[in-house]
Write a protein that holds these residues in place. Structure first.
Motif, PDB file in Angstrom:
ATOM      1  N   ASP A 201      -2.043 -48.942  -3.730  1.00 54.33           N
ATOM      2  CA  ASP A 201      -0.696 -48.478  -4.092  1.00 54.33           C
ATOM      3  C   ASP A 201       0.383 -49.208  -3.300  1.00 54.33           C
ATOM      4  OD1 ASP A 201      -1.875 -46.719  -5.874  1.00 54.33           O
ATOM      5  OD2 ASP A 201      -1.697 -44.984  -4.545  1.00 54.33           O
ATOM      6  N   GLU A 202       0.123 -49.421  -2.011  1.00 53.90           N
ATOM      7  CA  GLU A 202       1.102 -50.111  -1.156  1.00 53.90           C
ATOM      8  C   GLU A 202       1.322 -51.551  -1.619  1.00 53.90           C
ATOM      9  OE1 GLU A 202       1.149 -51.512   3.438  1.00 53.90           O
ATOM     10  OE2 GLU A 202       0.558 -49.419   3.082  1.00 53.90           O
ATOM     11  N   TRP A 203       0.243 -52.275  -1.842  1.00 55.71           N
ATOM     12  CA  TRP A 203       0.368 -53.664  -2.289  1.00 55.71           C
ATOM     13  C   TRP A 203       0.958 -53.752  -3.691  1.00 55.71           C
ATOM     14  CZ3 TRP A 203      -5.177 -55.345  -0.549  1.00 55.71           C
ATOM     15  CH2 TRP A 203      -5.159 -55.645   0.829  1.00 55.71           C
ATOM     16  N   ASP A 204       0.533 -52.836  -4.557  1.00 54.22           N
ATOM     17  CA  ASP A 204       0.968 -52.888  -5.957  1.00 54.22           C
ATOM     18  C   ASP A 204       2.482 -52.739  -6.095  1.00 54.22           C
ATOM     19  OD1 ASP A 204       0.048 -53.292  -8.642  1.00 54.22           O
ATOM     20  OD2 ASP A 204       0.521 -51.185  -9.038  1.00 54.22           O
ATOM     21  N   LYS A 205       3.105 -51.997  -5.181  1.00 53.45           N
ATOM     22  CA  LYS A 205       4.564 -51.827  -5.211  1.00 53.45           C
ATOM     23  C   LYS A 205       5.297 -53.156  -5.070  1.00 53.45           C
ATOM     24  CE  LYS A 205       4.558 -47.246  -3.155  1.00 53.45           C
ATOM     25  NZ  LYS A 205       4.746 -46.505  -1.908  1.00 53.45           N
ATOM     26  N   GLU A 206       4.674 -54.122  -4.405  1.00 54.00           N
ATOM     27  CA  GLU A 206       5.312 -55.407  -4.146  1.00 54.00           C
ATOM     28  C   GLU A 206       5.003 -56.460  -5.215  1.00 54.00           C
ATOM     29  OE1 GLU A 206       5.410 -56.887  -0.132  1.00 54.00           O
ATOM     30  OE2 GLU A 206       4.594 -54.990   0.608  1.00 54.00           O
ATOM     31  N   LEU A 207       4.170 -56.104  -6.171  1.00 53.45           N
ATOM     32  CA  LEU A 207       3.741 -57.078  -7.177  1.00 53.45           C
ATOM     33  C   LEU A 207       4.511 -56.925  -8.478  1.00 53.45           C
ATOM     34  CD1 LEU A 207      -0.116 -56.811  -6.670  1.00 53.45           C
ATOM     35  CD2 LEU A 207       1.384 -58.696  -5.967  1.00 53.45           C
ATOM     36  N   PRO A 208       4.739 -58.039  -9.175  1.00 55.91           N
ATOM     37  CA  PRO A 208       5.325 -57.923 -10.506  1.00 55.91           C
ATOM     38  C   PRO A 208       4.335 -57.197 -11.415  1.00 55.91           C
ATOM     39  CG  PRO A 208       4.704 -60.210 -10.044  1.00 55.91           C
ATOM     40  CD  PRO A 208       4.455 -59.422  -8.796  1.00 55.91           C
ATOM     41  N   PRO A 209       4.846 -56.357 -12.306  1.00 58.07           N
ATOM     42  CA  PRO A 209       3.932 -55.617 -13.187  1.00 58.07           C
ATOM     43  C   PRO A 209       3.153 -56.576 -14.094  1.00 58.07           C
ATOM     44  CG  PRO A 209       6.236 -55.055 -13.647  1.00 58.07           C
ATOM     45  CD  PRO A 209       6.237 -56.049 -12.549  1.00 58.07           C
ATOM     46  N   LEU A 210       1.926 -56.210 -14.361  1.00 54.43           N
ATOM     47  CA  LEU A 210       1.105 -57.009 -15.277  1.00 54.43           C
ATOM     48  C   LEU A 210       1.540 -56.735 -16.709  1.00 54.43           C
ATOM     49  CD1 LEU A 210      -2.526 -56.677 -13.872  1.00 54.43           C
ATOM     50  CD2 LEU A 210      -1.159 -58.751 -14.043  1.00 54.43           C
ATOM     51  N   LYS A 211       1.714 -57.809 -17.460  1.00 53.48           N
ATOM     52  CA  LYS A 211       2.081 -57.669 -18.872  1.00 53.48           C
ATOM     53  C   LYS A 211       0.932 -58.100 -19.771  1.00 53.48           C
ATOM     54  CE  LYS A 211       6.890 -57.942 -17.940  1.00 53.48           C
ATOM     55  NZ  LYS A 211       8.030 -58.707 -17.677  1.00 53.48           N
ATOM     56  N   ASN A 212      -0.057 -58.755 -19.184  1.00 52.94           N
ATOM     57  CA  ASN A 212      -1.246 -59.190 -19.909  1.00 52.94           C
ATOM     58  C   ASN A 212      -2.356 -59.457 -18.900  1.00 52.94           C
ATOM     59  OD1 ASN A 212       0.547 -61.292 -19.104  1.00 52.94           O
ATOM     60  ND2 ASN A 212      -0.725 -62.763 -20.168  1.00 52.94           N
TER      61      ASN A 212
ATOM     62  N   ALA B 227      -5.746 -57.098  -4.132  1.00 49.39           N
ATOM     63  CA  ALA B 227      -5.660 -57.969  -2.957  1.00 49.39           C
ATOM     64  C   ALA B 227      -5.502 -59.424  -3.380  1.00 49.39           C
ATOM     65  CB  ALA B 227      -6.910 -57.800  -2.078  1.00 49.39           C
ATOM     66  N   ALA B 228      -6.239 -59.846  -4.413  1.00 51.91           N
ATOM     67  CA  ALA B 228      -6.130 -61.217  -4.912  1.00 51.91           C
ATOM     68  C   ALA B 228      -4.726 -61.489  -5.438  1.00 51.91           C
ATOM     69  CB  ALA B 228      -7.169 -61.458  -6.011  1.00 51.91           C
ATOM     70  N   ARG B 229      -4.182 -60.548  -6.176  1.00 51.23           N
ATOM     71  CA  ARG B 229      -2.815 -60.709  -6.696  1.00 51.23           C
ATOM     72  C   ARG B 229      -1.802 -60.716  -5.559  1.00 51.23           C
ATOM     73  NH1 ARG B 229      -0.262 -57.154 -10.481  1.00 51.23           N
ATOM     74  NH2 ARG B 229       0.893 -59.031 -10.993  1.00 51.23           N
ATOM     75  N   PHE B 230      -2.009 -59.828  -4.580  1.00 56.37           N
ATOM     76  CA  PHE B 230      -1.062 -59.689  -3.473  1.00 56.37           C
ATOM     77  C   PHE B 230      -0.998 -60.960  -2.636  1.00 56.37           C
ATOM     78  CE2 PHE B 230      -0.075 -58.338   0.926  1.00 56.37           C
ATOM     79  CZ  PHE B 230       1.166 -57.746   0.711  1.00 56.37           C
ATOM     80  N   VAL B 231      -2.144 -61.471  -2.215  1.00 55.57           N
ATOM     81  CA  VAL B 231      -2.146 -62.663  -1.373  1.00 55.57           C
ATOM     82  C   VAL B 231      -1.609 -63.858  -2.159  1.00 55.57           C
ATOM     83  CG1 VAL B 231      -4.539 -63.426  -1.789  1.00 55.57           C
ATOM     84  CG2 VAL B 231      -3.452 -63.907   0.394  1.00 55.57           C
ATOM     85  N   ASN B 232      -1.920 -63.924  -3.430  1.00 52.36           N
ATOM     86  CA  ASN B 232      -1.413 -64.997  -4.277  1.00 52.36           C
ATOM     87  C   ASN B 232       0.117 -64.938  -4.357  1.00 52.36           C
ATOM     88  OD1 ASN B 232      -2.370 -67.206  -5.767  1.00 52.36           O
ATOM     89  ND2 ASN B 232      -1.966 -66.148  -7.676  1.00 52.36           N
ATOM     90  N   HIS B 233       0.623 -63.742  -4.558  1.00 51.17           N
ATOM     91  CA  HIS B 233       2.072 -63.528  -4.656  1.00 51.17           C
ATOM     92  C   HIS B 233       2.769 -63.883  -3.342  1.00 51.17           C
ATOM     93  CE1 HIS B 233       5.815 -61.585  -5.856  1.00 51.17           C
ATOM     94  NE2 HIS B 233       5.771 -60.867  -4.751  1.00 51.17           N
ATOM     95  N   LYS B 234       2.225 -63.407  -2.241  1.00 55.04           N
ATOM     96  CA  LYS B 234       2.839 -63.632  -0.928  1.00 55.04           C
ATOM     97  C   LYS B 234       2.785 -65.089  -0.492  1.00 55.04           C
ATOM     98  CE  LYS B 234       4.269 -59.565   0.275  1.00 55.04           C
ATOM     99  NZ  LYS B 234       5.631 -59.310   0.716  1.00 55.04           N
TER     100      LYS B 234
END
Length: 185
Positions: free
Chosen positions: A102-113, A166-173
């Motif tokens: 939940d914490e990491w997901d708040k910082e990620l762009p929402p998935l559209k696909n 975690a994969a999305r978060f580290v990629n984003h950061k």
């Protein structure tokens, strides 16, 4: 202590408490796949050495905790169901994963696909770890007919979600790109 014992040379291995089973036993598959996932998480973390990121230490700590718990998940699976495991999973371990997701997901762009496993090497390796955890989960489900490991399946299920985020978060950061799945092939 010697590394080799020769006791497995005929295709059997010892569970915790000494019971011998064939190396292709579903229990061995389940805890062995947890070990494989743990190794892939380690590979993903090794790629962080190439990244300059101010939150790297906290991210590594979080994943080291997951590695430790995953090691204990393997130990629980390596313990025959009629024996008491020394260290058992608790609901709080699952909640830790959920809170971090939940914490990491708040910082990620929402998935559209759907996205393809990609991005920086740490991210790609975490996606691979996620698929290995899914395989461990399938093995644990096959083993869990007697409900001896009620939290193991739940933990592995949540862990795969955790590794995806975690994969999305580290990629984003770290400036990696997510590749969207294209509908046309």
């Amino acid at each position: 202590m010697r590394i080799y014992t020769r006791s497995g040379d005929k295709g059997t291995t010892s569970l915790i408490f000494g019971k011998r089973v064939p190396k292709n036993d579903i229990r061995v598959e389940a805890y062995g796949t947890c070990d494989e996932a743990n190794s892939m998480i380690g590979i993903s973390l090794s790629h962080l050495n190439e990244v300059d990121w101010n939150e790297k230490g906290q991210f590594e700590e979080t994943l080291h905790r997951v590695q430790t718990i995953l090691f204990h998940v393997g130990a629980e699976l390596a313990t025959p169901s009629d024996k008491e495991v020394t260290w058992k999973l608790k609901e709080e371990h699952i909640k830790e994963l959920e809170q971090q997701i939940d914490e990491w997901d708040k910082e990620l762009p929402p998935l559209k696909n759907f996205i393809l496993p990609s991005g920086i090497p740490t991210s790609a390796a975490l996606h691979s770890a996620r698929t290995i955890v899914r395989r461990a989960e399938r093995s644990a489900v096959a083993l869990n007919d007697d409900d001896a490991y009620p939290l193991v399946v739940s933990y592995l299920n949540r862990l795969s979600d955790f590794l995806f985020v975690a994969a999305r978060f580290v990629n984003h950061k770290c400036g990696g790109k997510e590749l969207p799945l294209k509908a046309d092939i």
